[in-house]
Scaffold this motif. Structure first.
Motif, PDB file in Angstrom:
ATOM      1  N   ASN A  57      -0.081  -3.100   5.454  1.00 18.25           N
ATOM      2  CA  ASN A  57      -0.335  -4.446   4.932  1.00 18.25           C
ATOM      3  C   ASN A  57      -0.239  -4.487   3.409  1.00 18.25           C
ATOM      4  OD1 ASN A  57      -0.732  -5.517   7.476  1.00 18.25           O
ATOM      5  ND2 ASN A  57      -2.945  -5.177   7.441  1.00 18.25           N
ATOM      6  N   ARG A  83       3.336  -4.591   2.300  1.00 19.03           N
ATOM      7  CA  ARG A  83       4.014  -5.869   2.535  1.00 19.03           C
ATOM      8  C   ARG A  83       3.461  -6.999   1.670  1.00 19.03           C
ATOM      9  NH1 ARG A  83       3.288  -4.676   8.065  1.00 19.03           N
ATOM     10  NH2 ARG A  83       1.666  -6.281   8.118  1.00 19.03           N
ATOM     11  N   ASN A  84       2.141  -6.988   1.427  1.00 19.11           N
ATOM     12  CA  ASN A  84       1.500  -8.170   0.867  1.00 19.11           C
ATOM     13  C   ASN A  84       0.839  -7.979  -0.494  1.00 19.11           C
ATOM     14  OD1 ASN A  84       2.045  -9.577   3.342  1.00 19.11           O
ATOM     15  ND2 ASN A  84       0.288  -8.511   4.255  1.00 19.11           N
ATOM     16  N   LYS A  85       0.682  -6.736  -0.960  1.00 18.47           N
ATOM     17  CA  LYS A  85      -0.067  -6.536  -2.202  1.00 18.47           C
ATOM     18  C   LYS A  85       0.750  -5.811  -3.267  1.00 18.47           C
ATOM     19  CE  LYS A  85      -3.322  -3.380  -2.597  1.00 18.47           C
ATOM     20  NZ  LYS A  85      -4.604  -2.635  -2.545  1.00 18.47           N
TER      21      LYS A  85
END
Length: 304
Positions: A220, A223-225
């Motif tokens: 995660n 992908r997102n941070k």
């Protein structure tokens, strides 16, 4: 003497100015984790939490108390980096310059300015660098104690931070690509691997029992941070993180480790850096900071 003075200065600066900054959000998180001891947490293994729980039980959790251990780790980073320059063949000037270069590295002050696993991570990388250098000068028959120590250092390092897997991967490449491959014909490297795996095993069991939460967290975050800087962006970020003046040392240090005949014993450190660079390239710039210390030490030798 200069290395010890630099280490004392590092610790003193952190303890005088660090507590002026309030408790960092990560420290609140670590304190919460220390209230719920386990063999793992979503984003880190348990060692730093176990240390914090023991420390807090004796010294409390005031802001000054929270900053002592990471500040001590910072002082140890100074001493170990200086000693690494000496192990690479440097004299008094190189050892002093390596120590002072740590004082000139902004990211090292930042990372050791609050309690987290990252402050201790440097110590396991530096310990491994010293042991790899020692192994490069030992015949396999005389290397058993060093391999056992290396297994313990890597195992505890993994219990502190999973990114030590990149250090282990770098060591594996060193074993295949340098004269250390002769040790693979003996049981010693395999014994070290077994010791490291045994120490790390309780955390692996925790991951299995909890359906691999850290793998999900890392996925995660990717992908997102985390922002991917690309190879050149990640490389230039190190110049900012360690300070522009230090680039005058660590860049020549990297070239020297990889190319100079005089650096044959330290070639493995250059290889470990390259593997770590590839492993962390899509993460945050400071992930590479422990590997950069080998280049600072090597650069001090080049300057001398």
């Amino acid at each position: 003497m200069i290395a010890w003075l630099a280490a004392l200065a590092f610790f003193g600066l952190q303890m005088v100015f660090g507590p002026r900054y309030p408790v960092f959000r990560d420290e609140f998180y670590y304190l919460a984790c220390a209230d719920h001891l386990a063999m793992g947490y979503v984003d880190h293994p348990p060692l730093s939490i176990l240390i914090l729980a023991a420390w807090r039980s004796v010294f409390g959790d005031s802001i000054h108390s929270l900053r002592v251990l990471p500040s001590l780790a910072g002082g140890a980073i100074v001493l170990l980096t200086s000693a690494l320059a000496g192990a690479l063949g440097g004299g008094a000037f190189a050892r002093a310059l390596a120590a002072v270069s740590v004082l000139a590295a902004p990211s090292l002050f930042g990372i050791t300015g609050f309690y987290s696993m990252n402050a201790f991570d440097f110590l396991f990388w530096l310990g491994t660098f010293h042991l790899v250098l020692r192994l490069s000068r030992l015949e396999p028959a005389a290397a058993t104690p060093t391999w056992i120590t290396l297994g313990v250092v890597l195992g505890l390092g993994l219990l502190n931070k999973i990114s030590v897997l990149a250090l282990g991967a770098g060591l594996a490449v060193v074993l295949l690509a340098t004269p250390l491959r002769s040790h693979l014909k003996t049981r010693r490297p395999w014994l070290a691997a077994a010791i490291a795996l045994g120490l790390f095993a309780p955390h692996i069991v925790w991951q299995i029992q909890n359906d691999w939460p850290t793998a999900e967290f890392v996925s995660n975050a990717g992908r997102n941070k985390n922002v991917s800087l690309g190879p050149w962006g990640f490389f230039t970020a190190q110049i900012l993180d360690l300070g522009p003046l230090n680039a005058l040392f660590w860049i020549p240090g990297l070239v020297w480790l990889l190319a100079s005949p005089r650096a044959r014993a330290g070639r493995g450190l250059g290889i470990i850096f390259c593997v770590a660079f590839l492993a962390f390239m899509n993460g945050k710039a400071y992930y590479l900071a422990p590997a950069m210390l080998a280049l600072l030490a090597a650069g001090a030798v080049v300057a001398e």
